[in-house]
Motif scaffolding. Structure first.
Motif, PDB file in Angstrom:
ATOM      1  N   GLU A 260       6.370   1.079 -13.911  1.00 34.37           N
ATOM      2  CA  GLU A 260       6.806   1.874 -12.754  1.00 34.37           C
ATOM      3  C   GLU A 260       6.316   3.314 -12.875  1.00 34.37           C
ATOM      4  OE1 GLU A 260       8.449   1.106 -10.007  1.00 34.37           O
ATOM      5  OE2 GLU A 260       8.574  -1.025 -10.483  1.00 34.37           O
ATOM      6  N   ASN A 261       6.338   3.851 -14.090  1.00 36.00           N
ATOM      7  CA  ASN A 261       5.892   5.230 -14.298  1.00 36.00           C
ATOM      8  C   ASN A 261       4.399   5.386 -14.008  1.00 36.00           C
ATOM      9  OD1 ASN A 261       6.572   7.958 -15.218  1.00 36.00           O
ATOM     10  ND2 ASN A 261       5.224   7.498 -16.954  1.00 36.00           N
ATOM     11  N   GLN A 262       3.590   4.412 -14.452  1.00 37.97           N
ATOM     12  CA  GLN A 262       2.151   4.460 -14.179  1.00 37.97           C
ATOM     13  C   GLN A 262       1.870   4.348 -12.677  1.00 37.97           C
ATOM     14  OE1 GLN A 262       1.092   1.178 -16.740  1.00 37.97           O
ATOM     15  NE2 GLN A 262       0.236   2.534 -18.315  1.00 37.97           N
ATOM     16  N   GLN A 263       2.592   3.477 -11.991  1.00 47.59           N
ATOM     17  CA  GLN A 263       2.426   3.347 -10.544  1.00 47.59           C
ATOM     18  C   GLN A 263       2.801   4.645  -9.840  1.00 47.59           C
ATOM     19  OE1 GLN A 263       3.917  -0.428  -8.789  1.00 47.59           O
ATOM     20  NE2 GLN A 263       4.350  -1.043 -10.892  1.00 47.59           N
TER      21      GLN A 263
ATOM     22  N   LEU B 271       3.006   9.534   1.891  1.00 51.29           N
ATOM     23  CA  LEU B 271       3.739   8.501   1.163  1.00 51.29           C
ATOM     24  C   LEU B 271       3.173   7.111   1.467  1.00 51.29           C
ATOM     25  CD1 LEU B 271       6.112   7.719  -0.649  1.00 51.29           C
ATOM     26  CD2 LEU B 271       7.561   7.667   1.393  1.00 51.29           C
ATOM     27  N   ALA B 272       2.899   6.851   2.761  1.00 43.88           N
ATOM     28  CA  ALA B 272       2.319   5.556   3.129  1.00 43.88           C
ATOM     29  C   ALA B 272       0.926   5.393   2.534  1.00 43.88           C
ATOM     30  CB  ALA B 272       2.266   5.439   4.651  1.00 43.88           C
ATOM     31  N   PHE B 273       0.142   6.485   2.539  1.00 40.80           N
ATOM     32  CA  PHE B 273      -1.216   6.463   1.996  1.00 40.80           C
ATOM     33  C   PHE B 273      -1.197   6.093   0.514  1.00 40.80           C
ATOM     34  CE2 PHE B 273      -4.746   8.734  -0.079  1.00 40.80           C
ATOM     35  CZ  PHE B 273      -5.831   8.239   0.639  1.00 40.80           C
ATOM     36  N   SER B 274      -0.328   6.761  -0.247  1.00 42.29           N
ATOM     37  CA  SER B 274      -0.273   6.486  -1.687  1.00 42.29           C
ATOM     38  C   SER B 274       0.300   5.095  -1.961  1.00 42.29           C
ATOM     39  CB  SER B 274       0.582   7.547  -2.384  1.00 42.29           C
ATOM     40  OG  SER B 274       1.912   7.521  -1.901  1.00 42.29           O
ATOM     41  N   SER B 275       1.288   4.660  -1.173  1.00 51.55           N
ATOM     42  CA  SER B 275       1.886   3.338  -1.383  1.00 51.55           C
ATOM     43  C   SER B 275       0.879   2.221  -1.151  1.00 51.55           C
ATOM     44  CB  SER B 275       3.092   3.156  -0.455  1.00 51.55           C
ATOM     45  OG  SER B 275       4.098   4.092  -0.760  1.00 51.55           O
ATOM     46  N   MET B 276       0.016   2.387  -0.146  1.00 48.70           N
ATOM     47  CA  MET B 276      -1.002   1.364   0.114  1.00 48.70           C
ATOM     48  C   MET B 276      -1.967   1.232  -1.048  1.00 48.70           C
ATOM     49  SD  MET B 276      -1.922   1.608   4.178  1.00 48.70           S
ATOM     50  CE  MET B 276      -2.250   3.357   4.188  1.00 48.70           C
ATOM     51  N   TRP B 277      -2.367   2.363  -1.639  1.00 44.08           N
ATOM     52  CA  TRP B 277      -3.274   2.298  -2.779  1.00 44.08           C
ATOM     53  C   TRP B 277      -2.610   1.634  -3.982  1.00 44.08           C
ATOM     54  CZ3 TRP B 277      -8.348   3.133  -3.172  1.00 44.08           C
ATOM     55  CH2 TRP B 277      -8.991   3.817  -2.132  1.00 44.08           C
TER      56      TRP B 277
END
Length: 331
Positions: free
Chosen positions: A80-83, A59-65
């Motif tokens: 929001e959907n694309q993110q 989750l942290a990995f994807s949030s940083m990207w």
């Protein structure tokens, strides 16, 4: 707790490739049918803990990207959907990289991931001074926390990958005398944080004019007012009961190599440990359901925040929209 149980339950040195947890698990499992069930519970709890850690890491990995690259630079107008879908895609990529490295380690022995496991065990503790001191020390500055964290991490990482760590090959963290290298770095971390924090608070001129100026620009006492109400979780009866349950879940009373006394198919010490662990979980659940209160920021007396026209002001921690065309002060 695993280490305390191992001291009471195990004797003699462990084989080089055996961890303390696995040795305790085998000791419990071979004690009877009931204890085999208990060992299965312990193994399941370990798997759940690892899955929780992996879940948080992905989750942290994807949030940083998403937050540091995709939204600011690649697609500033992303919905929001694309993110969400980009974050999921990066989670899959991160998982694939981890699985690939794990398979290569199993098949060829390279890259050696045991050092990463050791590093994973020693780094989280260095956040503790920032969290606890930041909550209870109103004059603590961020510069002191950063200085302590960098110093403590440097010492810890240096010790972890040095011959001082005698359990590096097993992905663990332990010196020859049994002390964790993380604890050595942590003591350095907290010491530097306290010393630098006190100097910045009371003797900022020792660090030069720049730090003194920064101290005036960003007051150390500009803190959030959490009010005068005592936290309901600070219940002395609850904490006393939890500490007693935690202490007696460790079989310190058992004499090593003594004959086992059974309750059904489970040794008494294992039955007591399981019972008290369940009781401890019930008390934590009760505290969360009945004593937990959501934070609400108190009104800071005398706070005055000026804003220009069309800007957002703040009164007592609540944002208000100031009318356009007027210069207003909210007190």
């Amino acid at each position: 707790i695993t280490g305390w149980v191992a001291i009471a339950a195990l004797t003699g040195p462990l084989p080089k490739s055996t961890s303390v947890f696995s040795a305790v698990l085998l000791k419990i499992a071979f004690g009877g049918t009931g204890q085999a069930f208990l060992a299965a519970l312990l193994l399941a709890s370990a798997v759940c803990a690892m899955m929780s850690t992996a879940d948080s890491a992905l989750l942290a990995f994807s949030s940083m990207w998403v937050k540091d690259l995709f939204k600011p630079y690649l697609f500033p107008r992303a919905t929001e959907n694309q993110q969400m879908w980009f974050g999921r895609f990066m989670s899959v990529i991160g998982l694939a990289i981890g699985v690939t490295l794990g398979l290569l380690t199993i098949e060829y022995g390279k890259p050696n991931l045991t050092g990463l496991f050791s590093l994973q065990n020693v780094t989280p503790i260095h956040v503790a001074p920032a969290v606890w001191a930041g909550l209870h020390w109103k004059g603590l500055r961020g510069e002191a926390v950063i200085a302590g964290m960098i110093t403590g991490l440097a010492i810890t990482i240096g010790l972890v990958f040095s011959p001082v760590n005698v359990k590096l090959a097993a992905g663990l963290d332990q010196t020859a005398c049994g002390l964790s290298t993380a604890m050595i770095g942590f003591f350095v971390n907290i010491s530097v944080t306290v010393v630098v924090g006190l100097l910045l608070q009371y003797k900022p001129h020792l660090f030069g004019r720049a730090v003194a100026a920064l101290n005036d620009m960003v007051p150390a006492f500009n803190h959030v007012n959490i009010g005068n109400t005592r936290d309901t979780l600070l219940n002395p009866y609850l904490w006393t009961a939890m500490i007693i349950a935690l202490l007696f879940s460790v079989p310190f009373y058992r004499i090593p190599m003594s004959p086992e006394v059974f309750i059904g198919d489970m040794a008494v010490w294992a039955f007591v440990a399981l019972l008290l662990s369940g009781l401890l979980a019930v008390m934590v659940a009760y505290a969360y359901l009945r004593l937990w209160t959501d934070f609400s920021e108190g009104t800071i007396v005398g706070e005055t925040v000026g804003r220009s026209k069309g800007a957002a002001g703040a009164v007592g921690g609540q944002e208000v929209e100031l009318p356009a065309g007027k210069d207003t002060q909210a007190g």
